[in-house]
Design a protein around this motif. Structure first.
Motif, PDB file in Angstrom:
ATOM      1  N   SER A 153       0.667  -1.215  -0.110  1.00  0.00           N
ATOM      2  CA  SER A 153       0.018   0.001   0.035  1.00  0.00           C
ATOM      3  C   SER A 153       1.134   1.241  -0.138  1.00  0.00           C
ATOM      4  O   SER A 153       1.855   1.154   0.349  1.00  0.00           O
ATOM      5  CB  SER A 153      -0.990  -0.029   1.208  1.00  0.00           C
ATOM      6  OG  SER A 153      -0.229   0.089   2.390  1.00  0.00           O
ATOM      7  N   PRO A 154       0.459   2.368  -0.254  1.00  0.00           N
ATOM      8  CA  PRO A 154       0.989   3.692  -0.509  1.00  0.00           C
ATOM      9  C   PRO A 154       1.394   4.036   0.898  1.00  0.00           C
ATOM     10  O   PRO A 154       0.448   3.671   1.943  1.00  0.00           O
ATOM     11  CB  PRO A 154       0.292   4.783  -1.495  1.00  0.00           C
ATOM     12  CG  PRO A 154      -0.984   4.061  -1.209  1.00  0.00           C
ATOM     13  CD  PRO A 154      -1.102   2.696  -1.066  1.00  0.00           C
ATOM     14  N   PRO A 155       2.363   4.765   1.044  1.00  0.00           N
ATOM     15  CA  PRO A 155       2.437   5.510   2.518  1.00  0.00           C
ATOM     16  C   PRO A 155       1.274   6.497   3.025  1.00  0.00           C
ATOM     17  O   PRO A 155       0.680   7.062   2.005  1.00  0.00           O
ATOM     18  CB  PRO A 155       3.887   6.031   2.347  1.00  0.00           C
ATOM     19  CG  PRO A 155       3.987   6.573   0.764  1.00  0.00           C
ATOM     20  CD  PRO A 155       3.399   5.353   0.387  1.00  0.00           C
ATOM     21  N   PRO A 156       1.185   6.326   4.215  1.00  0.00           N
ATOM     22  CA  PRO A 156      -0.095   7.600   4.700  1.00  0.00           C
ATOM     23  C   PRO A 156       0.318   8.956   4.566  1.00  0.00           C
ATOM     24  O   PRO A 156       1.491   9.235   4.531  1.00  0.00           O
ATOM     25  CB  PRO A 156      -0.156   7.013   5.893  1.00  0.00           C
ATOM     26  CG  PRO A 156       0.963   6.347   6.750  1.00  0.00           C
ATOM     27  CD  PRO A 156       1.668   5.697   5.302  1.00  0.00           C
ATOM     28  N   ARG A 157      -0.691   9.529   4.114  1.00  0.00           N
ATOM     29  CA  ARG A 157      -0.437  11.014   3.988  1.00  0.00           C
ATOM     30  C   ARG A 157      -0.466  11.499   5.461  1.00  0.00           C
ATOM     31  O   ARG A 157      -1.180  11.322   6.214  1.00  0.00           O
ATOM     32  CB  ARG A 157      -1.696  11.545   3.244  1.00  0.00           C
ATOM     33  CG  ARG A 157      -1.537  11.065   1.750  1.00  0.00           C
ATOM     34  CD  ARG A 157      -2.699  11.778   1.128  1.00  0.00           C
ATOM     35  NE  ARG A 157      -2.502  13.282   1.099  1.00  0.00           N
ATOM     36  CZ  ARG A 157      -3.411  13.915   0.433  1.00  0.00           C
ATOM     37  NH1 ARG A 157      -4.475  13.614  -0.199  1.00  0.00           N
ATOM     38  NH2 ARG A 157      -3.178  15.014   0.515  1.00  0.00           N
ATOM     39  N   ASP A 158       0.279  12.604   5.708  1.00  0.00           N
ATOM     40  CA  ASP A 158       0.452  13.239   6.828  1.00  0.00           C
ATOM     41  C   ASP A 158      -0.528  14.465   7.006  1.00  0.00           C
ATOM     42  O   ASP A 158      -0.693  15.017   8.079  1.00  0.00           O
ATOM     43  CB  ASP A 158       1.709  13.675   7.210  1.00  0.00           C
ATOM     44  CG  ASP A 158       2.716  14.383   6.116  1.00  0.00           C
ATOM     45  OD1 ASP A 158       1.842  15.040   5.323  1.00  0.00           O
ATOM     46  OD2 ASP A 158       3.799  14.503   6.156  1.00  0.00           O
ATOM     47  N   HIS A 159      -1.222  15.223   6.064  1.00  0.00           N
ATOM     48  CA  HIS A 159      -1.911  16.363   5.996  1.00  0.00           C
ATOM     49  C   HIS A 159      -1.459  17.363   6.688  1.00  0.00           C
ATOM     50  O   HIS A 159      -2.278  18.247   7.421  1.00  0.00           O
ATOM     51  CB  HIS A 159      -3.156  15.974   6.650  1.00  0.00           C
ATOM     52  CG  HIS A 159      -4.005  14.678   6.035  1.00  0.00           C
ATOM     53  ND1 HIS A 159      -4.547  14.538   4.996  1.00  0.00           N
ATOM     54  CD2 HIS A 159      -4.105  13.560   6.511  1.00  0.00           C
ATOM     55  CE1 HIS A 159      -5.036  13.209   4.557  1.00  0.00           C
ATOM     56  NE2 HIS A 159      -4.568  12.717   5.773  1.00  0.00           N
ATOM     57  N   LEU A 160      -0.049  17.768   6.671  1.00  0.00           N
ATOM     58  CA  LEU A 160       0.582  18.721   7.314  1.00  0.00           C
ATOM     59  C   LEU A 160       0.176  20.259   6.401  1.00  0.00           C
ATOM     60  O   LEU A 160       0.079  21.073   7.484  1.00  0.00           O
ATOM     61  CB  LEU A 160       2.114  18.556   6.941  1.00  0.00           C
ATOM     62  CG  LEU A 160       3.013  19.387   7.931  1.00  0.00           C
ATOM     63  CD1 LEU A 160       2.639  19.270   9.307  1.00  0.00           C
ATOM     64  CD2 LEU A 160       4.538  19.442   7.481  1.00  0.00           C
ATOM     65  N   VAL A 161       0.089  20.122   5.327  1.00  0.00           N
ATOM     66  CA  VAL A 161      -0.319  21.633   4.772  1.00  0.00           C
ATOM     67  C   VAL A 161      -1.682  21.790   5.205  1.00  0.00           C
ATOM     68  O   VAL A 161      -1.862  23.195   5.756  1.00  0.00           O
ATOM     69  CB  VAL A 161      -0.310  21.461   2.925  1.00  0.00           C
ATOM     70  CG1 VAL A 161      -0.515  22.814   2.607  1.00  0.00           C
ATOM     71  CG2 VAL A 161       1.277  21.244   3.033  1.00  0.00           C
ATOM     72  N   TRP A 162      -2.708  20.957   5.169  1.00  0.00           N
ATOM     73  CA  TRP A 162      -3.839  21.288   5.640  1.00  0.00           C
ATOM     74  C   TRP A 162      -3.982  21.729   7.010  1.00  0.00           C
ATOM     75  O   TRP A 162      -4.667  22.674   7.425  1.00  0.00           O
ATOM     76  CB  TRP A 162      -4.775  20.156   5.494  1.00  0.00           C
ATOM     77  CG  TRP A 162      -6.313  20.338   5.459  1.00  0.00           C
ATOM     78  CD1 TRP A 162      -6.970  21.311   5.921  1.00  0.00           C
ATOM     79  CD2 TRP A 162      -7.429  19.212   5.634  1.00  0.00           C
ATOM     80  NE1 TRP A 162      -8.171  21.197   5.850  1.00  0.00           N
ATOM     81  CE2 TRP A 162      -8.566  19.857   5.814  1.00  0.00           C
ATOM     82  CE3 TRP A 162      -7.278  17.980   5.584  1.00  0.00           C
ATOM     83  CZ2 TRP A 162      -9.693  19.144   6.029  1.00  0.00           C
ATOM     84  CZ3 TRP A 162      -8.269  16.936   5.672  1.00  0.00           C
ATOM     85  CH2 TRP A 162      -9.393  17.634   5.711  1.00  0.00           C
ATOM     86  N   SER A 163      -3.225  20.923   7.917  1.00  0.00           N
ATOM     87  CA  SER A 163      -2.965  21.481   9.052  1.00  0.00           C
ATOM     88  C   SER A 163      -2.394  22.639   9.739  1.00  0.00           C
ATOM     89  O   SER A 163      -2.989  23.473  10.351  1.00  0.00           O
ATOM     90  CB  SER A 163      -2.321  20.394  10.165  1.00  0.00           C
ATOM     91  OG  SER A 163      -2.965  18.947  10.057  1.00  0.00           O
ATOM     92  N   ILE A 164      -1.462  23.256   8.997  1.00  0.00           N
ATOM     93  CA  ILE A 164      -0.828  24.493   8.939  1.00  0.00           C
ATOM     94  C   ILE A 164      -1.818  25.587   8.722  1.00  0.00           C
ATOM     95  O   ILE A 164      -2.145  26.439   9.291  1.00  0.00           O
ATOM     96  CB  ILE A 164       0.478  24.494   8.199  1.00  0.00           C
ATOM     97  CG1 ILE A 164       1.490  23.661   8.601  1.00  0.00           C
ATOM     98  CG2 ILE A 164       0.784  26.107   8.210  1.00  0.00           C
ATOM     99  CD1 ILE A 164       2.878  23.668   7.930  1.00  0.00           C
ATOM    100  N   PHE A 165      -2.623  25.288   7.689  1.00  0.00           N
ATOM    101  CA  PHE A 165      -3.543  26.158   6.995  1.00  0.00           C
ATOM    102  C   PHE A 165      -4.674  26.387   8.006  1.00  0.00           C
ATOM    103  O   PHE A 165      -5.042  27.394   8.570  1.00  0.00           O
ATOM    104  CB  PHE A 165      -4.259  25.692   5.711  1.00  0.00           C
ATOM    105  CG  PHE A 165      -5.551  26.407   5.169  1.00  0.00           C
ATOM    106  CD1 PHE A 165      -5.079  27.931   4.563  1.00  0.00           C
ATOM    107  CD2 PHE A 165      -6.799  26.222   5.326  1.00  0.00           C
ATOM    108  CE1 PHE A 165      -6.104  28.601   4.199  1.00  0.00           C
ATOM    109  CE2 PHE A 165      -7.772  27.160   4.870  1.00  0.00           C
ATOM    110  CZ  PHE A 165      -7.373  28.421   4.386  1.00  0.00           C
ATOM    111  N   ASN A 166      -5.297  25.296   8.744  1.00  0.00           N
ATOM    112  CA  ASN A 166      -6.235  25.348   9.774  1.00  0.00           C
ATOM    113  C   ASN A 166      -5.720  25.898  10.994  1.00  0.00           C
ATOM    114  O   ASN A 166      -6.546  26.633  11.736  1.00  0.00           O
ATOM    115  CB  ASN A 166      -6.755  23.934   9.997  1.00  0.00           C
ATOM    116  CG  ASN A 166      -7.874  23.526   9.101  1.00  0.00           C
ATOM    117  OD1 ASN A 166      -8.263  24.383   8.483  1.00  0.00           O
ATOM    118  ND2 ASN A 166      -7.992  22.084   8.948  1.00  0.00           N
TER     119      ASN A 166
END
Length: 131
Positions: free
Chosen positions: A27-40
């Motif tokens: 499976s592909p590696p999990p996404r960390d959603h860092l950009v979305w978290s910084i924006f929020n």
């Protein structure tokens, strides 16, 4: 030269990296959603949920870098949930408040329009009736 205690030349023990599970290899590696978290965190930090999402995103990135894919997947899932809650709270609640204000203004304007007739009523009657 200091010879008060013996020194040993040794290499540090190699750090143990967790081996990814066989199911995670395909499976592909999990996404960390860092950009979305910084924006929020910067723009939509509703009840500090953006900051919590940022913390879980950083944890997910660290776990992914260390090779612990399952922990990275768990932290990534939590970061995604907190990001969704922060985004929804920052978008839906102001829209709900705006809708309540608009409906309140419409209701008050109808009430004022209907009560104009009540306040313009002449209680005294005409002068001809007094005679």
């Amino acid at each position: 030269m200091d010879t008060s205690y013996p020194r040993e030349d040794y290499l540090p023990a190699p750090s143990r990296k967790r081996e990814p599970s066989p199911a995670a290899l395909g499976s592909p590696p999990p996404r960390d959603h860092l950009v979305w978290s910084i924006f929020n965190t910067i723009y939509m930090n509703f009840c500090c949920l953006g900051f919590v999402a940022l913390a879980f995103s950083v944890k997910a990135r660290d776990r992914k870098a260390s090779g612990d894919v399952e922990a990275a997947r768990r932290f990534s899932s939590k970061a995604r949930c907190y990001n969704a809650l922060a985004t929804a709270g920052s978008v839906v609640l102001p829209l709900l408040l705006l809708a309540l204000v608009v409906t309140g203004v419409v209701h008050l304007s109808k009430l004022a329009h209907e009560s104009v007739g009540f306040f313009t009523y002449q209680f005294g009657g005409s002068d001809e009736e007094d005679k």
